[in-house]
Design a protein around this motif. Structure first.
Motif, PDB file in Angstrom:
ATOM      1  N   VAL A 137       7.502  23.645   3.870  1.00  0.00           N
ATOM      2  CA  VAL A 137       8.327  23.890   5.059  1.00  0.00           C
ATOM      3  C   VAL A 137       8.039  25.285   5.614  1.00  0.00           C
ATOM      4  O   VAL A 137       7.913  25.473   6.830  1.00  0.00           O
ATOM      5  CB  VAL A 137       9.830  23.732   4.716  1.00  0.00           C
ATOM      6  CG1 VAL A 137      10.709  24.085   5.910  1.00  0.00           C
ATOM      7  CG2 VAL A 137      10.124  22.303   4.273  1.00  0.00           C
ATOM      8  N   LYS A 138       7.886  26.260   4.704  1.00  0.00           N
ATOM      9  CA  LYS A 138       7.597  27.637   5.132  1.00  0.00           C
ATOM     10  C   LYS A 138       6.244  27.682   5.858  1.00  0.00           C
ATOM     11  O   LYS A 138       6.103  28.329   6.898  1.00  0.00           O
ATOM     12  CB  LYS A 138       7.559  28.536   3.894  1.00  0.00           C
ATOM     13  CG  LYS A 138       7.702  29.998   4.202  1.00  0.00           C
ATOM     14  CD  LYS A 138       7.780  30.789   2.922  1.00  0.00           C
ATOM     15  CE  LYS A 138       7.487  32.239   3.211  1.00  0.00           C
ATOM     16  NZ  LYS A 138       7.184  32.993   2.001  1.00  0.00           N
ATOM     17  N   MET A 140       4.827  25.250   7.496  1.00  0.00           N
ATOM     18  CA  MET A 140       4.969  24.613   8.810  1.00  0.00           C
ATOM     19  C   MET A 140       5.630  25.577   9.794  1.00  0.00           C
ATOM     20  O   MET A 140       5.260  25.645  10.962  1.00  0.00           O
ATOM     21  CB  MET A 140       5.787  23.316   8.692  1.00  0.00           C
ATOM     22  CG  MET A 140       5.036  22.226   7.947  1.00  0.00           C
ATOM     23  SD  MET A 140       5.779  20.601   8.112  1.00  0.00           S
ATOM     24  CE  MET A 140       7.296  20.812   7.272  1.00  0.00           C
ATOM     25  N   GLN A 141       6.616  26.332   9.288  1.00  0.00           N
ATOM     26  CA  GLN A 141       7.304  27.298  10.159  1.00  0.00           C
ATOM     27  C   GLN A 141       6.323  28.393  10.598  1.00  0.00           C
ATOM     28  O   GLN A 141       6.287  28.788  11.756  1.00  0.00           O
ATOM     29  CB  GLN A 141       8.478  27.914   9.408  1.00  0.00           C
ATOM     30  CG  GLN A 141       9.375  28.730  10.308  1.00  0.00           C
ATOM     31  CD  GLN A 141      10.630  29.210   9.601  1.00  0.00           C
ATOM     32  OE1 GLN A 141      10.683  29.260   8.373  1.00  0.00           O
ATOM     33  NE2 GLN A 141      11.631  29.561  10.362  1.00  0.00           N
ATOM     34  N   LEU A 145       6.143  25.622  13.831  1.00  0.00           N
ATOM     35  CA  LEU A 145       7.199  24.600  13.982  1.00  0.00           C
ATOM     36  C   LEU A 145       8.500  25.295  14.373  1.00  0.00           C
ATOM     37  O   LEU A 145       8.872  26.296  13.762  1.00  0.00           O
ATOM     38  CB  LEU A 145       7.379  23.840  12.652  1.00  0.00           C
ATOM     39  CG  LEU A 145       8.155  22.533  12.743  1.00  0.00           C
ATOM     40  CD1 LEU A 145       7.293  21.442  13.378  1.00  0.00           C
ATOM     41  CD2 LEU A 145       8.593  22.064  11.354  1.00  0.00           C
ATOM     42  N   THR A 147      12.159  26.811  14.785  1.00  0.00           N
ATOM     43  CA  THR A 147      13.129  27.161  13.744  1.00  0.00           C
ATOM     44  C   THR A 147      14.224  26.104  13.622  1.00  0.00           C
ATOM     45  O   THR A 147      14.688  25.818  12.518  1.00  0.00           O
ATOM     46  CB  THR A 147      13.774  28.518  14.097  1.00  0.00           C
ATOM     47  OG1 THR A 147      12.708  29.405  14.398  1.00  0.00           O
ATOM     48  CG2 THR A 147      14.566  29.072  12.950  1.00  0.00           C
ATOM     49  N   THR A 150      13.007  23.401  11.320  1.00  0.00           N
ATOM     50  CA  THR A 150      12.903  23.761   9.893  1.00  0.00           C
ATOM     51  C   THR A 150      14.304  23.954   9.299  1.00  0.00           C
ATOM     52  O   THR A 150      14.546  23.575   8.158  1.00  0.00           O
ATOM     53  CB  THR A 150      12.051  25.023   9.682  1.00  0.00           C
ATOM     54  OG1 THR A 150      12.493  26.022  10.581  1.00  0.00           O
ATOM     55  CG2 THR A 150      10.589  24.762   9.892  1.00  0.00           C
ATOM     56  N   ASP A 151      15.230  24.536  10.076  1.00  0.00           N
ATOM     57  CA  ASP A 151      16.609  24.693   9.583  1.00  0.00           C
ATOM     58  C   ASP A 151      17.240  23.329   9.327  1.00  0.00           C
ATOM     59  O   ASP A 151      17.890  23.107   8.301  1.00  0.00           O
ATOM     60  CB  ASP A 151      17.464  25.469  10.601  1.00  0.00           C
ATOM     61  CG  ASP A 151      17.110  26.945  10.625  1.00  0.00           C
ATOM     62  OD1 ASP A 151      16.301  27.372   9.765  1.00  0.00           O
ATOM     63  OD2 ASP A 151      17.628  27.678  11.484  1.00  0.00           O
ATOM     64  N   LEU A 153      15.668  20.556   8.737  1.00  0.00           N
ATOM     65  CA  LEU A 153      14.952  19.922   7.620  1.00  0.00           C
ATOM     66  C   LEU A 153      15.514  20.408   6.280  1.00  0.00           C
ATOM     67  O   LEU A 153      15.817  19.611   5.383  1.00  0.00           O
ATOM     68  CB  LEU A 153      13.458  20.256   7.744  1.00  0.00           C
ATOM     69  CG  LEU A 153      12.501  19.623   6.754  1.00  0.00           C
ATOM     70  CD1 LEU A 153      12.588  18.113   6.782  1.00  0.00           C
ATOM     71  CD2 LEU A 153      11.071  20.042   7.066  1.00  0.00           C
ATOM     72  N   LEU A 154      15.690  21.723   6.166  1.00  0.00           N
ATOM     73  CA  LEU A 154      16.172  22.286   4.896  1.00  0.00           C
ATOM     74  C   LEU A 154      17.622  21.889   4.619  1.00  0.00           C
ATOM     75  O   LEU A 154      17.964  21.538   3.489  1.00  0.00           O
ATOM     76  CB  LEU A 154      16.029  23.815   4.908  1.00  0.00           C
ATOM     77  CG  LEU A 154      14.575  24.300   4.866  1.00  0.00           C
ATOM     78  CD1 LEU A 154      14.505  25.813   5.060  1.00  0.00           C
ATOM     79  CD2 LEU A 154      13.912  23.920   3.549  1.00  0.00           C
TER      80      LEU A 154
ATOM     81  N   VAL B  88      13.008  14.633  11.469  1.00  0.00           N
ATOM     82  CA  VAL B  88      13.292  15.195  10.145  1.00  0.00           C
ATOM     83  C   VAL B  88      13.453  14.061   9.115  1.00  0.00           C
ATOM     84  O   VAL B  88      12.885  14.111   8.019  1.00  0.00           O
ATOM     85  CB  VAL B  88      14.574  16.070  10.214  1.00  0.00           C
ATOM     86  CG1 VAL B  88      15.162  16.318   8.840  1.00  0.00           C
ATOM     87  CG2 VAL B  88      14.273  17.395  10.899  1.00  0.00           C
TER      88      VAL B  88
END
Lengths: 263, 214
Positions: A137-138, A140-141, A145, A147, A150-151, A153-154, B88
Motif C-alpha cells: 500500500v505504501k 502504491m501511495q 495513488l 491518499t 490508500t486511507d 484501503l487501510l 478498494v
C-alpha cells in the motif's frame, strides 16, 4: 473470520531476491510483465509465458503448496469457462459424439486463456507472496495513488476481521433462535436485517473512529513527502530485466502477427 | 461476478484501467467539493468493510445458492464514495482470495462501479422528486440495485463473450449474451429485493445513513 472464508494477506516469509526487491520497483516491473502477458494472442508464445511464470516463482522461492492453495478458488471459476470453450467456439471439428463436437479453435483458445491466467496469477502471487500488505500500500501511495484511496484501503482492511466476526455472531444467534428457516424470502429478510444492523453499528463506530482520528491530527497534519526513490542497484536491475522481458514479449507478439499477416 | 485474469486481451484491460482512472478522478473531485472530505473516509471505509462481509453470505436459491454483488446498494448508500469503495473492495478480494485479478482490476471496477454511480443518481433523483411515503425509498432501492447489478451482468457477459479468442458468429454471440443475462434475472430480482428490505430497515432505524453528503 475463517467461517466466512476470509484469509489474511498472503505474504510468505522466506529469503529470496524477489523478497529484497524494492516494492515500488517490484510493483512496476511485475505489472509491466502482467500487461505483456495479457497481450499475448499467438499460441507459439505460450511456452515462453509459462517459462516466465516458472522462473519468477522459482526466483521468489515460494512453496508449491502456497500456489496450489491459492489457485483453488479462482481456478474453479476459470474451469467452467475453459471446459465449455472447445465445445462452443470454432469451426474445425476434431471429435464428435451426437450433437457434442470438440473444435480445434476452441481448444487453442482454452489453452491460451489457461496459460495467460496461470502466468498472470503466478506473477500476482509473486508480488503478494513477497511483499507485506502495508509495504504494498505504501508503494502504491508513493507511486501516486490518491491518499483518499490508500486511507480507505487501510481502514477497510483494518475493520474487515472485526466485522466478519461480528456478523458470524449475529448469524449464529439468529440460527440458535431458529429464525429464517422458513424459505428464501424469510431468509432474505433475516439477512437484510442482519446486514442492516451491521451497517448501523459500522456507521456509529465510524463516527467514534473519525473523532479519534481528528484528535490525533488527521486532516490537519501535512503528509510527509514521498520518500526519494533510493537507487538500489539490485532493484533497478530487476526492474530493467522485467521491463526488457515485457518489451520483448510485446515485440515478439507483434512480429509473429506481422509475419503471419504477410505470409 | 469477476472477470478473471487471462480472459481479456491487453487493450481491453488497459481501457478498463483508463475508465476506472476517469471514474475515480470524477468521484474524488465530487468528494473534494464537500465541506470536509476527510469526514466521509472512516464512514465509507467501515461501510465498505460491512458490504464486503455481507457480500460473502450465501443466499439459498434452490437448487443452488448465490452471493450478492451489492454494487447498486453501495451506490444508494455511499454516493460518490461508492466507486472508490468498490475499487478498494475488489483490490482486497484479489489480494485475499485471488478473486478477479490484477490485469482485470480496472475492468472489474468499471463494470461494477459505473453501474453503482448510475444507481446512486437514480436513487438520489427519485428521493428528491417523489413524495416522502414509507414505501418510496425501499422501492427506489429495489429499482436502483436491480439496475446496478443488471448493468454489471450485461457488461460482464458482453465483455466475456465478445472477447473470446476463437471464432464465434455474431448471431451466436448475441444469443449467448441474451441467454446468460436472462438466466441471471432471478439473481437480479433477489438483489433488488434484498436492497429494498435493507433500505426499509435503515429508513426505520437510521435514516441519516440514507442522506447523501457525498
Amino acid at each position: 473470520m475463517r467461517q466466512l472464508g476470509l484469509n489474511t494477506t498472503p505474504c510468505v516469509a522466506v529469503a529470496s531476491l524477489v523478497h529484497q526487491w524494492e516494492p515500488r520497483f517490484k510493483l512496476v516491473g511485475l505489472l509491466g510483465l502482467i500487461v505483456a502477458v495479457a497481450n499475448v494472442t499467438d499460441r507459439r508464445l505460450i511456452p515462453v509465458i509459462l517459462a516466465i511464470a516458472v522462473a519468477m516463482y522459482a526466483l521468489a522461492r515460494l512453496p508449491l503448496s502456497f500456489w496450489c492453495d491459492r489457485l483453488r478458488y479462482p481456478g474453479f471459476f476459470l474451469m467452467g469457462m475453459v471446459v465449455a470453450l472447445p465445445f462452443l467456439t470454432g469451426k474445425t471439428v476434431v471429435w464428435q459424439w451426437g450433437w457434442l463436437s470438440l473444435r480445434t479453435e476452441g481448444l487453442w483458445a482454452a489453452l491460451l486463456i489457461t496459460s495467460r491466467f496461470i502466468t498472470i496469477f503466478t506473477l500476482g502471487l509473486v508480488l503478494l507472496g513477497t511483499t507485506p500488505f502495508l509495504s504494498l500500500v505504501k508503494a502504491m501511495q508513493q507511486l501516486g495513488l490518491p491518499t483518499l484511496l490508500t486511507d480507505m484501503l487501510l481502514l477497510t482492511y483494518r475493520y474487515l476481521q472485526d466485522l466478519a466476526e461480528h456478523l458470524s455472531k449475529l448469524q449464529r444467534s439468529a440460527q440458535l433462535r431458529g429464525v429464517g428457516k422458513q424459505g428464501t424470502i424469510a431468509r432474505l429478510q433475516l439477512l437484510a436485517a442482519l446486514s442492516g444492523s451491521l451497517l448501523v453499528q459500522s456507521y456509529d463506530r465510524s463516527e467514534d473512529i473519525y473523532r479519534a482520528m481528528r484528535l490525533r491530527g488527521y486532516g490537519h497534519l501535512r503528509r510527509s513527502a514521498a520518500a526519494p526513490i533510493s537507487v538500489d542497484v539490485g532493484s533497478a536491475i530487476g526492474l530493467g530485466l522485467s521491463l526488457l522481458t515485457a518489451g520483448g514479449l510485446i515485440a515478439a507478439e507483434w512480429l509473429l502477427n506481422h509475419v503471419q499477416g504477410n505470409a | 461476478m469477476h472477470i478473471n485474469d487471462g480472459i481479456l486481451p491487453a487493450p481491453v484491460c488497459i481501457a478498463g484501467y483508463g475508465l476506472t482512472g476517469l471514474a475515480t478522478w470524477f468521484s474524488l473531485r465530487q468528494i473534494n467539493r464537500t465541506k470536509d472530505p476527510t469526514r466521509g473516509i472512516p464512514r465509507a471505509s467501515m461501510l465498505t468493510s460491512a458490504f464486503f462481509v455481507a457480500s460473502l453470505i450465501h443466499i439459498p436459491v434452490p437448487p443452488a445458492s448465490v452471493h450478492l454483488v451489492l454494487n447498486g446498494l453501495l451506490g444508494c448508500i455511499l454516493g460518490y464514495y461508492a466507486f472508490p469503495a468498490i475499487l478498494v473492495g475488489l483490490f482486497l478480494q484479489a489480494v485475499m482470495f485471488g478473486h478477479g485479478g490484477f490485469s482485470t482490476l480496472g475492468v472489474n471496477a468499471a463494470m461494477m462501479g459505473i453501474p453503482a454511480l448510475v444507481a446512486y443518481y437514480l436513487f438520489r433523483w427519485g428521493d428528491r422528486i417523489l413524495p416522502t411515503v414509507r414505501w418510496v425509498r425501499p422501492g427506489l432501492a429495489f429499482v436502483a440495485a436491480a439496475i446496478g447489478v443488471g448493468l454489471a451482468v450485461l457488461i460482464f457477459f458482453g465483455l466475456t463473450v465478445t472477447n473470446l479468442p476463437a471464432e464465434i458468429d455474431a448471431g451466436a454471440e448475441r444469443t449467448a449474451i441474451a441467454t446468460l443475462v436472462v438466466a441471471h434475472l432471478p439473481a437480479i430480482l433477489l438483489e433488488g429485493l434484498f436492497a429494498g428490505m435493507l433500505v426499509a430497515f435503515l429508513d426505520r432505524v437510521k435514516p441519516e445513513l440514507l442522506e447523501h453528503n457525498g
